[in-house]
Design a protein around this motif. Structure first.
Motif, PDB file in Angstrom:
ATOM      1  N   LEU A 197     -13.206   4.618   5.573  1.00  0.00           N
ATOM      2  CA  LEU A 197     -13.065   3.959   4.277  1.00  0.00           C
ATOM      3  C   LEU A 197     -12.521   2.549   4.440  1.00  0.00           C
ATOM      4  CD1 LEU A 197     -11.272   6.845   2.311  1.00  0.00           C
ATOM      5  CD2 LEU A 197     -13.739   6.488   2.564  1.00  0.00           C
ATOM      6  N   ARG A 198     -12.718   1.738   3.419  1.00  0.00           N
ATOM      7  CA  ARG A 198     -12.008   0.460   3.321  1.00  0.00           C
ATOM      8  C   ARG A 198     -10.687   0.743   2.605  1.00  0.00           C
ATOM      9  NH1 ARG A 198     -14.017  -3.075  -0.100  1.00  0.00           N
ATOM     10  NH2 ARG A 198     -15.778  -1.840  -0.878  1.00  0.00           N
ATOM     11  N   MET A 199      -9.644   0.920   3.392  1.00  0.00           N
ATOM     12  CA  MET A 199      -8.380   1.359   2.836  1.00  0.00           C
ATOM     13  C   MET A 199      -7.720   0.262   2.005  1.00  0.00           C
ATOM     14  SD  MET A 199      -8.191   4.472   3.694  1.00  0.00           S
ATOM     15  CE  MET A 199      -6.511   4.788   3.119  1.00  0.00           C
ATOM     16  N   SER A 204       5.456  10.964 -16.236  1.00  0.00           N
ATOM     17  CA  SER A 204       5.096  10.605 -14.865  1.00  0.00           C
ATOM     18  C   SER A 204       4.944   9.087 -14.753  1.00  0.00           C
ATOM     19  CB  SER A 204       3.787  11.271 -14.458  1.00  0.00           C
ATOM     20  OG  SER A 204       3.861  12.662 -14.653  1.00  0.00           O
ATOM     21  N   LEU A 205       5.477   8.526 -13.663  1.00  0.00           N
ATOM     22  CA  LEU A 205       5.418   7.083 -13.447  1.00  0.00           C
ATOM     23  C   LEU A 205       4.601   6.750 -12.212  1.00  0.00           C
ATOM     24  CD1 LEU A 205       9.141   5.998 -14.014  1.00  0.00           C
ATOM     25  CD2 LEU A 205       7.286   6.099 -15.699  1.00  0.00           C
ATOM     26  N   PHE A 206       3.817   5.679 -12.314  1.00  0.00           N
ATOM     27  CA  PHE A 206       3.127   5.104 -11.164  1.00  0.00           C
ATOM     28  C   PHE A 206       4.011   3.983 -10.638  1.00  0.00           C
ATOM     29  CE2 PHE A 206      -0.084   1.853  -9.677  1.00  0.00           C
ATOM     30  CZ  PHE A 206      -0.448   2.524  -8.519  1.00  0.00           C
ATOM     31  N   THR A 207       4.558   4.167  -9.432  1.00  0.00           N
ATOM     32  CA  THR A 207       5.509   3.202  -8.875  1.00  0.00           C
ATOM     33  C   THR A 207       5.054   2.816  -7.475  1.00  0.00           C
ATOM     34  OG1 THR A 207       6.927   4.994  -8.071  1.00  0.00           O
ATOM     35  CG2 THR A 207       7.408   4.111 -10.249  1.00  0.00           C
ATOM     36  N   PRO A 208       4.123   1.895  -7.358  1.00  0.00           N
ATOM     37  CA  PRO A 208       3.490   1.580  -6.073  1.00  0.00           C
ATOM     38  C   PRO A 208       4.425   0.872  -5.097  1.00  0.00           C
ATOM     39  CG  PRO A 208       2.783   0.034  -7.760  1.00  0.00           C
ATOM     40  CD  PRO A 208       3.580   1.074  -8.458  1.00  0.00           C
ATOM     41  N   ALA A 209       4.006   0.862  -3.841  1.00  0.00           N
ATOM     42  CA  ALA A 209       4.744   0.167  -2.785  1.00  0.00           C
ATOM     43  C   ALA A 209       3.742  -0.452  -1.819  1.00  0.00           C
ATOM     44  CB  ALA A 209       5.667   1.127  -2.050  1.00  0.00           C
ATOM     45  N   THR A 210       4.155  -1.509  -1.162  1.00  0.00           N
ATOM     46  CA  THR A 210       3.328  -2.082  -0.113  1.00  0.00           C
ATOM     47  C   THR A 210       3.475  -1.243   1.146  1.00  0.00           C
ATOM     48  OG1 THR A 210       5.142  -3.547   0.552  1.00  0.00           O
ATOM     49  CG2 THR A 210       3.539  -4.410  -1.026  1.00  0.00           C
ATOM     50  N   LYS A 211       2.417  -1.151   1.922  1.00  0.00           N
ATOM     51  CA  LYS A 211       2.440  -0.350   3.148  1.00  0.00           C
ATOM     52  C   LYS A 211       3.061  -1.157   4.279  1.00  0.00           C
ATOM     53  CE  LYS A 211      -1.179   2.083   4.125  1.00  0.00           C
ATOM     54  NZ  LYS A 211      -2.561   2.548   4.354  1.00  0.00           N
ATOM     55  N   ALA A 212       3.991  -0.514   5.023  1.00  0.00           N
ATOM     56  CA  ALA A 212       4.691  -1.198   6.102  1.00  0.00           C
ATOM     57  C   ALA A 212       4.252  -0.662   7.454  1.00  0.00           C
ATOM     58  CB  ALA A 212       6.194  -1.011   5.943  1.00  0.00           C
ATOM     59  N   ASP A 271     -17.988   3.110   1.001  1.00  0.00           N
ATOM     60  CA  ASP A 271     -19.187   2.299   0.770  1.00  0.00           C
ATOM     61  C   ASP A 271     -20.470   3.098   0.922  1.00  0.00           C
ATOM     62  OD1 ASP A 271     -17.867  -0.171   0.284  1.00  0.00           O
ATOM     63  OD2 ASP A 271     -17.450  -0.347   2.429  1.00  0.00           O
ATOM     64  N   ASN A 272     -20.389   4.275   1.529  1.00  0.00           N
ATOM     65  CA  ASN A 272     -21.578   5.108   1.719  1.00  0.00           C
ATOM     66  C   ASN A 272     -21.749   6.153   0.625  1.00  0.00           C
ATOM     67  OD1 ASN A 272     -22.401   3.909   4.219  1.00  0.00           O
ATOM     68  ND2 ASN A 272     -20.656   4.934   5.176  1.00  0.00           N
ATOM     69  N   ARG A 273     -20.837   6.156  -0.332  1.00  0.00           N
ATOM     70  CA  ARG A 273     -20.917   7.086  -1.457  1.00  0.00           C
ATOM     71  C   ARG A 273     -20.698   6.232  -2.700  1.00  0.00           C
ATOM     72  NH1 ARG A 273     -17.271  12.337  -1.018  1.00  0.00           N
ATOM     73  NH2 ARG A 273     -15.759  10.734  -0.472  1.00  0.00           N
ATOM     74  N   THR A 274     -21.705   6.096  -3.518  1.00  0.00           N
ATOM     75  CA  THR A 274     -21.628   5.126  -4.609  1.00  0.00           C
ATOM     76  C   THR A 274     -21.920   5.766  -5.961  1.00  0.00           C
ATOM     77  OG1 THR A 274     -23.967   4.504  -4.413  1.00  0.00           O
ATOM     78  CG2 THR A 274     -22.384   3.273  -3.074  1.00  0.00           C
ATOM     79  N   GLU A 275     -21.394   5.117  -6.983  1.00  0.00           N
ATOM     80  CA  GLU A 275     -21.701   5.432  -8.380  1.00  0.00           C
ATOM     81  C   GLU A 275     -22.189   4.144  -9.036  1.00  0.00           C
ATOM     82  OE1 GLU A 275     -18.150   6.988 -10.096  1.00  0.00           O
ATOM     83  OE2 GLU A 275     -18.260   8.891  -9.026  1.00  0.00           O
ATOM     84  N   ASP A 276     -23.391   4.166  -9.556  1.00  0.00           N
ATOM     85  CA  ASP A 276     -23.993   2.974 -10.164  1.00  0.00           C
ATOM     86  C   ASP A 276     -23.983   1.797  -9.203  1.00  0.00           C
ATOM     87  OD1 ASP A 276     -24.333   4.387 -12.564  1.00  0.00           O
ATOM     88  OD2 ASP A 276     -22.295   3.901 -13.195  1.00  0.00           O
ATOM     89  N   ALA A 309      -7.448   9.689   0.613  1.00  0.00           N
ATOM     90  CA  ALA A 309      -7.454   9.673   2.074  1.00  0.00           C
ATOM     91  C   ALA A 309      -6.115  10.128   2.644  1.00  0.00           C
ATOM     92  CB  ALA A 309      -7.784   8.266   2.567  1.00  0.00           C
ATOM     93  N   ASP A 310      -6.043  10.100   3.967  1.00  0.00           N
ATOM     94  CA  ASP A 310      -4.832  10.403   4.724  1.00  0.00           C
ATOM     95  C   ASP A 310      -4.395  11.843   4.469  1.00  0.00           C
ATOM     96  OD1 ASP A 310      -2.977   9.143   6.610  1.00  0.00           O
ATOM     97  OD2 ASP A 310      -1.476   9.506   5.085  1.00  0.00           O
ATOM     98  N   GLU A 311      -3.094  12.092   4.375  1.00  0.00           N
ATOM     99  CA  GLU A 311      -2.583  13.405   4.026  1.00  0.00           C
ATOM    100  C   GLU A 311      -2.273  13.422   2.533  1.00  0.00           C
ATOM    101  OE1 GLU A 311       1.370  14.467   5.298  1.00  0.00           O
ATOM    102  OE2 GLU A 311       1.976  12.375   5.446  1.00  0.00           O
ATOM    103  N   VAL A 312      -2.169  14.603   1.951  1.00  0.00           N
ATOM    104  CA  VAL A 312      -1.812  14.685   0.539  1.00  0.00           C
ATOM    105  C   VAL A 312      -0.827  15.817   0.309  1.00  0.00           C
ATOM    106  CG1 VAL A 312      -3.881  13.654  -0.463  1.00  0.00           C
ATOM    107  CG2 VAL A 312      -3.873  16.079   0.051  1.00  0.00           C
ATOM    108  N   LEU A 313       0.227  15.510  -0.462  1.00  0.00           N
ATOM    109  CA  LEU A 313       1.133  16.512  -1.026  1.00  0.00           C
ATOM    110  C   LEU A 313       1.726  17.441   0.028  1.00  0.00           C
ATOM    111  CD1 LEU A 313      -1.216  16.997  -4.023  1.00  0.00           C
ATOM    112  CD2 LEU A 313       1.159  16.231  -4.249  1.00  0.00           C
ATOM    113  N   THR A 314       2.193  16.836   1.115  1.00  0.00           N
ATOM    114  CA  THR A 314       2.890  17.581   2.162  1.00  0.00           C
ATOM    115  C   THR A 314       4.377  17.269   2.091  1.00  0.00           C
ATOM    116  OG1 THR A 314       2.852  15.850   3.856  1.00  0.00           O
ATOM    117  CG2 THR A 314       0.853  17.215   3.610  1.00  0.00           C
TER     118      THR A 314
END
Length: 306
Positions: free
Chosen positions: A103-105, A148-156, A215-220, A228-233
């Protein structure tokens, strides 16, 4: 000084190119251009990757991520292609390997919070905000948030801190449409997972997601935003036992907090403000930490660990 106490050498596997050694995961690319993610038993704390591993941790992270990916699939596409171990790979890769779409992360940690803890608590105590979002008076450590809050962070990079940013900064960096999509997707996934965990007696206090464009899976004709990556661990989330939840104090948790507490104790003999690397973990701390990862897996999935 932070980073790896002892940085491991990547495995040499025919047909794979080593791309990155992360805090927990090793990343390779295969001849088809797919990513090969291997979850190790490494553990990080206080921006150090510790010299002691937690047995089975990588397999717990992999199985739990796959379980959540399936439960969220109707909400969000994910990057998993298969769990087949590449030919010639070390035997230890079994159960800890995911073959994933490339993916283009997006360079944002997409954090969702339903309870006040961690860096969110620290900001709230100073300004009554989290990532610039105003919160009511009277909240304390472990309090449930009004929503619920969306509280983003930059990746380090390894050994550096992620930095909390506000939503406007994400929109400035990535564009308003992408920022809105990230917020909607993050909160939808968090709310689904929070409700599932609650049914199993676990509070999902907060979590972080990563997304990329496929980019290989598109809608319109447009690339698809993909989980991506891991989730909810236990590495990417705060899981608390619901029957022990008590605002106003630090909560018992199913993660590496036990290790952090030991490193901060007089018993460890380590001063984390110094430039010295942390010591090896005692066997009792390793086993207690392992048991917390396994309990999180078993309570969430309802499947005994084997």
């Amino acid at each position: 000084m932070t980073g790896f106490v002892e940085k491991p050498e990547p495995a040499q596997v025919p047909g794979l190119v080593h791309l990155h050694t992360g805090k927990v995961r090793d990343l390779y690319r295969n001849e088809d251009g797919d990513l090969v993610m291997v979850a190790t038993d490494r553990l990080s704390a206080f921006d150090w990757v510790l010299p002691t591993v937690i047995p089975d941790k990588g397999r717990v992270l992999t199985r739990l991520s796959l379980w959540w990916f399936e439960l969220l699939e109707d909400l969000l596409p994910n990057h998993v292609i298969s769990t087949e171990v590449p030919a010639g790979a070390p035997a230890d890769w079994a159960g800890r390997t995911m073959i994933c779409r490339s993916l283009r992360m997006l360079p944002v940690e997409c954090v969702a919070r339903g309870y006040l803890a961690g860096s969110g608590l620290a900001e709230y105590e100073e300004s009554r905000t989290v990532c610039g979002l105003a919160l009511p008076e009277g909240l304390e450590n472990g309090s449930e948030l009004p929503g619920s809050l969306f509280t983003p962070a930059t990746k380090a990079a390894v050994g550096e801190h992620d930095e909390n940013v506000d939503y406007e900064e994400v929109a400035r960096r990535l564009g308003p449409e992408t920022a809105a999509a990230l917020r909607q997707s993050t909160l939808a996934a968090y709310d689904r997972a929070r409700d599932i965990a609650r049914e199993r007696g676990i509070i999902l206090a907060d979590t972080k997601f990563e997304f990329g464009w496929d980019d290989n899976r598109t809608e319109d004709g447009e690339p698809v935003l993909t989980l991506a990556d891991e989730v909810l661990t236990p590495d990417s989330s705060r899981f608390w036992p619901a029957d022990q939840w008590q605002p106003g104090r630090s909560q018992p948790s199913f993660d590496k907090q036990y290790v952090r507490d030991w490193l901060d104790s007089a018993e460890s003999g380590w001063d984390r403000t110094s430039e010295q690397p942390p010591p090896a973990l005692p066997e009792a701390v390793v086993e207690a930490t392992r048991s917390r990862y396994l309990e999180a897996y078993e309570r969430l999935t309802g499947v005994p660990w084997s």
